[in-house]
Write an enzyme that holds these catalytic residues in place. Structure first.
Site, short mmCIF file in Angstrom:
data_model
loop_
_atom_site.label_atom_id
_atom_site.label_comp_id
_atom_site.label_asym_id
_atom_site.label_seq_id
_atom_site.Cartn_x
_atom_site.Cartn_y
_atom_site.Cartn_z
N ARG A 179 -5.72 19.41 22.42
CA ARG A 179 -5.97 18.34 21.45
C ARG A 179 -7.33 18.54 20.79
O ARG A 179 -7.50 18.27 19.61
CB ARG A 179 -5.91 16.96 22.11
CG ARG A 179 -4.51 16.61 22.59
CD ARG A 179 -4.44 15.21 23.19
NE ARG A 179 -3.29 15.10 24.08
CZ ARG A 179 -2.78 13.97 24.55
NH1 ARG A 179 -3.32 12.83 24.22
NH2 ARG A 179 -1.75 13.98 25.37
N TYR A 207 3.85 16.04 31.08
CA TYR A 207 4.66 17.26 31.27
C TYR A 207 3.74 18.48 31.40
O TYR A 207 4.05 19.42 32.13
CB TYR A 207 5.63 17.47 30.11
CG TYR A 207 6.79 16.49 30.03
CD1 TYR A 207 6.83 15.35 30.80
CD2 TYR A 207 7.86 16.72 29.15
CE1 TYR A 207 7.90 14.44 30.71
CE2 TYR A 207 8.93 15.84 29.06
CZ TYR A 207 8.93 14.70 29.83
OH TYR A 207 9.99 13.82 29.72
N ASP A 244 6.56 8.26 33.11
CA ASP A 244 5.19 8.48 33.58
C ASP A 244 4.30 7.23 33.48
O ASP A 244 3.09 7.34 33.39
CB ASP A 244 4.53 9.64 32.81
CG ASP A 244 4.10 9.23 31.41
OD1 ASP A 244 4.73 8.33 30.83
OD2 ASP A 244 3.10 9.79 30.93
N GLU A 245 4.92 6.08 33.49
CA GLU A 245 4.13 4.83 33.36
C GLU A 245 4.58 3.82 34.40
O GLU A 245 5.79 3.65 34.60
CB GLU A 245 4.45 4.14 32.04
CG GLU A 245 3.80 4.62 30.82
CD GLU A 245 4.47 3.89 29.66
OE1 GLU A 245 3.88 2.92 29.17
OE2 GLU A 245 5.59 4.27 29.27
#
Ligand code: TTP
Length: 537
Positions: free
Chosen positions: A60, A23, A120-121
């Site tokens: 992150r 996203y 998304d996979e």
């Protein structure tokens, strides 16, 4: 229940492609000035700055995690850019992300059998493409090897400082003495690297991939070196991948089954399963599951890539964390109407674009109630045949809710117990449409099609309420139609001053309609495998 499927003896080349912080990438493409900055996508609500649902790799590095709320993320990384998920009907609108996922799928699908596993996979069966490459232009015949290919990771070959790593990758790819299965995987590396480059060029999105000889191994590997990297699992490295993998991380072992292996057999990692014979595992877990466990501990999985580019189901859900928990039927009805409207819109476009129609409507909710003794009782999921049309879906969803609530509250739910009345709170609601079938070509009109089906949109839901997971009490459900007024009168709407222990609301979950592995687990939504609360989708 896991199903033990024998692995085909033919060597296969399977890739699992997973978009990086998806996203965030979609938002960064929309606002390129955010590229390279610590960024997170947040589902805004007034509670502590909303929940983070996607976090960029830059953020992150500053310690920002998806489990954080917006305020916490700002404290950890003051320069973080928080982008709000688009909102429609008072809830997250994921259409932007869904269509971005479709862009990627349409590129990947050109390479072989393609299964869209979530928003998304994607799984790809690249066996044919790899066979052709091995026959026509094997890696050792290539004069130039693309830089991206040489950046691949090969499980079992470590990257030590100072090593000429690219050279060792080239050597591995071009080994003349490799067995055929690994030679095919070498071709897979080149094909996937090329596909990832195409995806980047055409969509501006990076992705990561795992390449192995089955889906299970490819998926386990794809997340090992994110972002924008790929890794292959050679045959000889399968045990290395599995031996130290915590048992709960394995698909289908995140819940009760994994816990029973831990407590009853002392199994902590997938590798620990190797000490048990197939018979012993069957004695403990039943014949099929025992064989499945024996297989997966050896990296054996015959699960095929399904040629499926469209979702298996559609869903629309919302969480109501903390003080936002719903406590009145009118509020529940309001939200069910919104969710049903969104679901109906998606069903209509599926019908229009793909000539498909779902046949089952299911209501899921998460709830808690005031009595401690029963506070862990799950809110039952209920299903009925799907009737097409927004008002019918709204009506049926509300009726399903009534039936489920009545079961949840039990025979004493409506009556005061001692001095206190039992009350309920709804912390998550979702409606989903499943069992999607193609409308046979040649059907002259949609209405005629419906008329020929048993799920004709004219039946009232009171004849068809079913438990979602198992349906032993369908008949009980059938007789449980209660009017809104009656139910409202017997179930108190207001908190009667009881103190509740609030469940953990921290992590919103991902899109339901494309997360095929997860949507089936919606009914047990505080899923053991993912341990995430209800979806806002
Ligand atoms: P993921 O693939 O789990 O994660 P990701 O793509 O953000 O990051 P990674 O690079 O680690 O794979 O999820 C895909 C999208 O689904 C994610 O960008 C946002 C959404 N999502 C939620 O809305 N809630 C969730 O709890 C999760 C896990 C994902």
């Amino acid at each position: 229940m896991p199903v033990a499927r024998p692995e085909t003896s033919d060597a296969r080349v399977i890739a699992h492609v997973d978009m990086d912080c998806f996203y965030v990438q979609v938002e960064q493409r929309k606002q390129p000035e955010l590229r390279g900055l610590p960024t997170a996508v947040v589902q805004y609500n007034e509670w502590q700055g909303g929940g983070l649902i996607a976090v960029s790799y830059e953020a992150r590095k500053c310690g920002v995690k998806r489990s954080m709320r917006g305020d916490e993320a700002k404290a950890a990384c003051p320069e973080i850019q928080l982008v709000q998920v688009p909102v429609a009907r008072g809830k997250a609108d994921l259409n932007l992300y869904r269509s971005a996922g479709s862009e990627v799928v349409s590129i990947l699908a050109k390479s072989g059998k393609c299964e869209r596993a979530s928003i998304d996979e994607v799984y790809l069966d690249l066996t044919d493409a790899a066979e052709s490459m091995l026959a026509d232009a094997p890696p050792e015949s290539l004069e130039l090897m693309d830089k991206e290919v040489l950046k691949s990771h090969i499980l079992g070959i470590s990257r030590k400082d100072g090593d000429d790593f690219e050279e060792s990758v080239r050597d591995w790819l071009c080994r003349k003495d490799a067995d055929r299965r690994d030679k095919l995987l070498s071709c897979g590396i080149i094909i996937v690297s090329d596909l990832r480059k195409q995806v980047l060029k055409e969509t501006e999105f990076t992705c990561s991939a795992g390449i192995a000889h089955n889906k299970m191994l490819a998926k386990l590997a794809s997340g090992m070196n994110k972002p924008a990297q790929q890794i292959v699992v050679p045959y000889a490295a399968v045990q290395e991948l599995l031996s130290s993998l915590p048992i709960k991380k394995m698909k289908q072992l995140g819940g009760k089954l994994g816990t029973s292996l831990q407590t009853d057999l002392g199994v902590d990692t997938v590798g620990d399963l190797l000490q048990f014979s197939e018979t012993k595992l069957q004695e403990h877990n039943g014949s099929n599951t025992g064989t499945w466990l024996w297989n997966i501990s050896r990296g054996i999985s015959g699960e095929e890539v399904q040629g499926r580019l469209l979702p298996k189901s559609h869903g629309s859900g919302k969480t109501f964390p903390g003080p936002r928990a719903l406590k009145s039927l009118s509020n529940v009805q309001h939200w069910l109407n919104q969710l049903s409207e969104e679901l109906s819109e998606r069903l209509s476009s599926d019908l229009e674009q793909n000539k498909r129609i779902a046949s089952t409507l299911t209501l899921h909710a998460s709830a808690f109630k005031s009595r401690d003794s029963d506070s862990h009782k799950k809110f039952p999921s209920k299903s009925c045949p799907l009737r097409f049309g927004v008002t019918k879906i709204q009506e049926d969803a509300f009726n399903l809710f009534h039936a489920a609530l009545r079961e949840y509250m039990g025979p004493f739910g409506s009556k005061p117990q001692g001095n206190k009345q039992e009350t309920w709170r709804i912390t998550g609601l979702s409606v989903s449409a499943s069992k999607i079938v193609d409308i046979p070509s040649g059907t002259s009109s949609i209405m005629r099609y419906f008329q020929s089906q048993s799920t004709v949109p004219s039946r009232s839901v009171d004849g068809c309420v079913q438990d979602h997971v198992v349906t032993p009490s369908a008949s009980e459900g059938c007789s449980e139609q209660i009017s809104t007024e009656t139910q409202a009168a017997v179930i108190p709407e207001e908190d009667t001053g009881v103190t509740y222990t609030l469940p953990n609301f921290e992590t919103p979950d991902k899109d339901v309609d494309l997360v095929s592995e997860k949507v089936s687990a919606l009914s047990s939504h505080y899923s053991k495998a993912y341990n995430k609360p209800f979806l806002e989708v």
